[in-house]
Design a protein around this motif. Structure first.
Motif, PDB file in Angstrom:
ATOM      1  N   HIS A 122      -9.269   2.030 -10.091  1.00 55.26           N
ATOM      2  CA  HIS A 122      -8.260   1.852  -9.052  1.00 55.26           C
ATOM      3  C   HIS A 122      -8.543   0.576  -8.266  1.00 55.26           C
ATOM      4  O   HIS A 122      -9.682   0.120  -8.194  1.00 55.26           O
ATOM      5  CB  HIS A 122      -8.221   3.063  -8.116  1.00 55.26           C
TER       6      HIS A 122
ATOM      7  N   SER B 272      -1.029   1.905  -0.189  1.00 54.76           N
ATOM      8  CA  SER B 272      -0.472   2.447  -1.428  1.00 54.76           C
ATOM      9  C   SER B 272      -1.113   3.769  -1.827  1.00 54.76           C
ATOM     10  O   SER B 272      -0.434   4.683  -2.315  1.00 54.76           O
ATOM     11  CB  SER B 272      -0.662   1.435  -2.570  1.00 54.76           C
ATOM     12  N   LYS B 273      -2.412   3.875  -1.614  1.00 54.71           N
ATOM     13  CA  LYS B 273      -3.143   5.077  -2.018  1.00 54.71           C
ATOM     14  C   LYS B 273      -2.708   6.305  -1.228  1.00 54.71           C
ATOM     15  O   LYS B 273      -2.849   7.439  -1.687  1.00 54.71           O
ATOM     16  CB  LYS B 273      -4.646   4.840  -1.835  1.00 54.71           C
ATOM     17  N   TYR B 274      -2.149   6.081  -0.051  1.00 53.31           N
ATOM     18  CA  TYR B 274      -1.865   7.193   0.856  1.00 53.31           C
ATOM     19  C   TYR B 274      -0.385   7.535   0.961  1.00 53.31           C
ATOM     20  O   TYR B 274       0.018   8.308   1.817  1.00 53.31           O
ATOM     21  CB  TYR B 274      -2.408   6.862   2.249  1.00 53.31           C
ATOM     22  N   THR B 275       0.455   6.954   0.115  1.00 53.79           N
ATOM     23  CA  THR B 275       1.879   7.260   0.161  1.00 53.79           C
ATOM     24  C   THR B 275       2.378   7.696  -1.202  1.00 53.79           C
ATOM     25  O   THR B 275       1.972   7.138  -2.232  1.00 53.79           O
ATOM     26  CB  THR B 275       2.697   6.048   0.651  1.00 53.79           C
ATOM     27  N   GLU B 276       3.238   8.695  -1.205  1.00 48.81           N
ATOM     28  CA  GLU B 276       3.847   9.164  -2.445  1.00 48.81           C
ATOM     29  C   GLU B 276       5.243   8.579  -2.634  1.00 48.81           C
ATOM     30  O   GLU B 276       5.884   8.828  -3.651  1.00 48.81           O
ATOM     31  CB  GLU B 276       3.922  10.692  -2.438  1.00 48.81           C
ATOM     32  N   ALA B 277       5.733   7.824  -1.644  1.00 50.42           N
ATOM     33  CA  ALA B 277       7.079   7.256  -1.712  1.00 50.42           C
ATOM     34  C   ALA B 277       7.030   5.783  -1.304  1.00 50.42           C
ATOM     35  O   ALA B 277       7.503   5.411  -0.229  1.00 50.42           O
ATOM     36  CB  ALA B 277       8.027   8.040  -0.816  1.00 50.42           C
TER      37      ALA B 277
ATOM     38  N   ASP C 105      10.470   3.801  -0.225  1.00 48.09           N
ATOM     39  CA  ASP C 105      11.415   4.555   0.593  1.00 48.09           C
ATOM     40  C   ASP C 105      11.814   3.918   1.912  1.00 48.09           C
ATOM     41  O   ASP C 105      12.704   4.418   2.594  1.00 48.09           O
ATOM     42  CB  ASP C 105      10.854   5.958   0.879  1.00 48.09           C
TER      43      ASP C 105
ATOM     44  N   ASN D 296      -3.276  -1.319 -10.741  1.00 48.05           N
ATOM     45  CA  ASN D 296      -3.009   0.110 -10.646  1.00 48.05           C
ATOM     46  C   ASN D 296      -4.172   0.985 -11.087  1.00 48.05           C
ATOM     47  O   ASN D 296      -4.976   1.416 -10.290  1.00 48.05           O
ATOM     48  CB  ASN D 296      -1.733   0.469 -11.410  1.00 48.05           C
TER      49      ASN D 296
END
Length: 295
Positions: free
Chosen positions: A104, A129-134, A137, A172
């Motif tokens: 990662h 980036s690691k802490y968001t699923e969207a 948005d 990624n």
């Protein structure tokens, strides 16, 4: 008149000496942080990379505090992306740090604004980036930036406002790579804003679901899918992707098919163009910014 001329020549000479001293200081600072930049990208030990990253950030900020540092190009820092806006109103530094598990990455960065008096105006970027699923948005600021190492920036206009489209990559994980495209603007106070409703396209399995405030393609690690602006076509060119396993939901199986689609700037938005036949197939961006593979 002679006195005035003497004073003018004296001040001009002092200015030249000061500028030369500042440049020598910048060169010295660049020499000090150059090995740190290399270590961030290439050392096998995470703690060593992490410490080098912290020291590099401190050294870069010290260098940028030199008056009129905006003019100085850190040409020897080949593993650090530094892009000037086409109108030279700012430049953006970005790089990546491979994390402890080696699979990662965390992106780092900062935006330096050009100032009239040469003082430092810097916006650090914090990758969440690691802490968001969207990640697509919403509009984001420097505190909740979706990280990428930027390899191109273009400027467009609409209704007398400037829009800066950024192209970046994120290695990624071990199986897939992402490429990002998003529009950067500045609010009334001059603070950066990332993203917005600037992309017009029909949804499919390969594109972010609408409403998308930034655009992303994810594909197989060894593949290199083109996503970049073509100045001859005056369009953004994007590779058509297909799955090697016939399942487009498995992003790590996506590879370029050999044909292209893209986007054209129309009415203040990037409008999808389903078929571009004249595109240059070369997908390389800047290989020097990609981490060397482990031996």
């Amino acid at each position: 008149m002679r006195v005035l001329l003497f004073i003018f020549l004296l001040l001009a000479g002092l200015t030249t000496v000061t500028a030369q001293d500042d440049r020598m200081h910048m060169q010295q600072m660049e020499d000090e942080i150059k090995p740190l930049a290399y270590t961030i990208m290439n050392d096998n030990d995470f703690i060593t990379r992490f410490r080098a990253d912290s020291a590099f950030i401190r050294g870069l900020v010290r260098a940028l505090r030199t008056p009129h540092s905006f003019r100085y190009r850190f040409d020897s820092l080949t593993s650090i992306s530094q892009l000037y806006a086409p109108d030279s109103s700012f430049r953006i530094f970005t790089w990546q740090l491979q994390m402890e598990d080696m699979n990662h990455f965390r992106q780092k960065g900062a935006i330096q604004m050009r100032t009239a008096d040469g003082s430092l105006k810097l916006f650090p970027l914090f990758d969440v980036s690691k802490y968001t699923e969207a990640p697509v948005d919403s509009v984001r600021n420097v505190q909740n930036w979706i990280g990428a190492v930027y390899y191109n920036i273009i400027q467009t206009k609409y209704n007398n406002r400037n829009y800066y489209t950024l192209f970046g990559y994120d290695e990624n994980d071990a199986r897939s790579t992402k490429k990002w495209m998003e529009v950067l603007t500045f609010d009334a106070n001059g603070a950066p804003l990332f993203g917005g409703r600037y992309f017009n396209y029909r949804e499919d399995d390969l594109k972010p679901k609408q409403p998308a405030f930034r655009f992303c393609v994810e594909f197989k690690k060894e593949a290199n899918a083109k996503l970049n602006y073509d100045p001859e076509l005056d369009m953004i060119v994007l590779a058509h992707l297909v799955s090697e396993e016939g399942d487009t939901k498995k992003k790590h199986t996506l590879v370029p098919y050999g044909t292209f689609e893209g986007f054209k700037w129309l009415g203040g938005r990037w409008v999808h163009q389903p078929d571009i036949k004249e595109a240059n197939p070369d997908a390389r961006v800047n290989p020097d910014q990609t981490r060397k593979k482990q031996q």
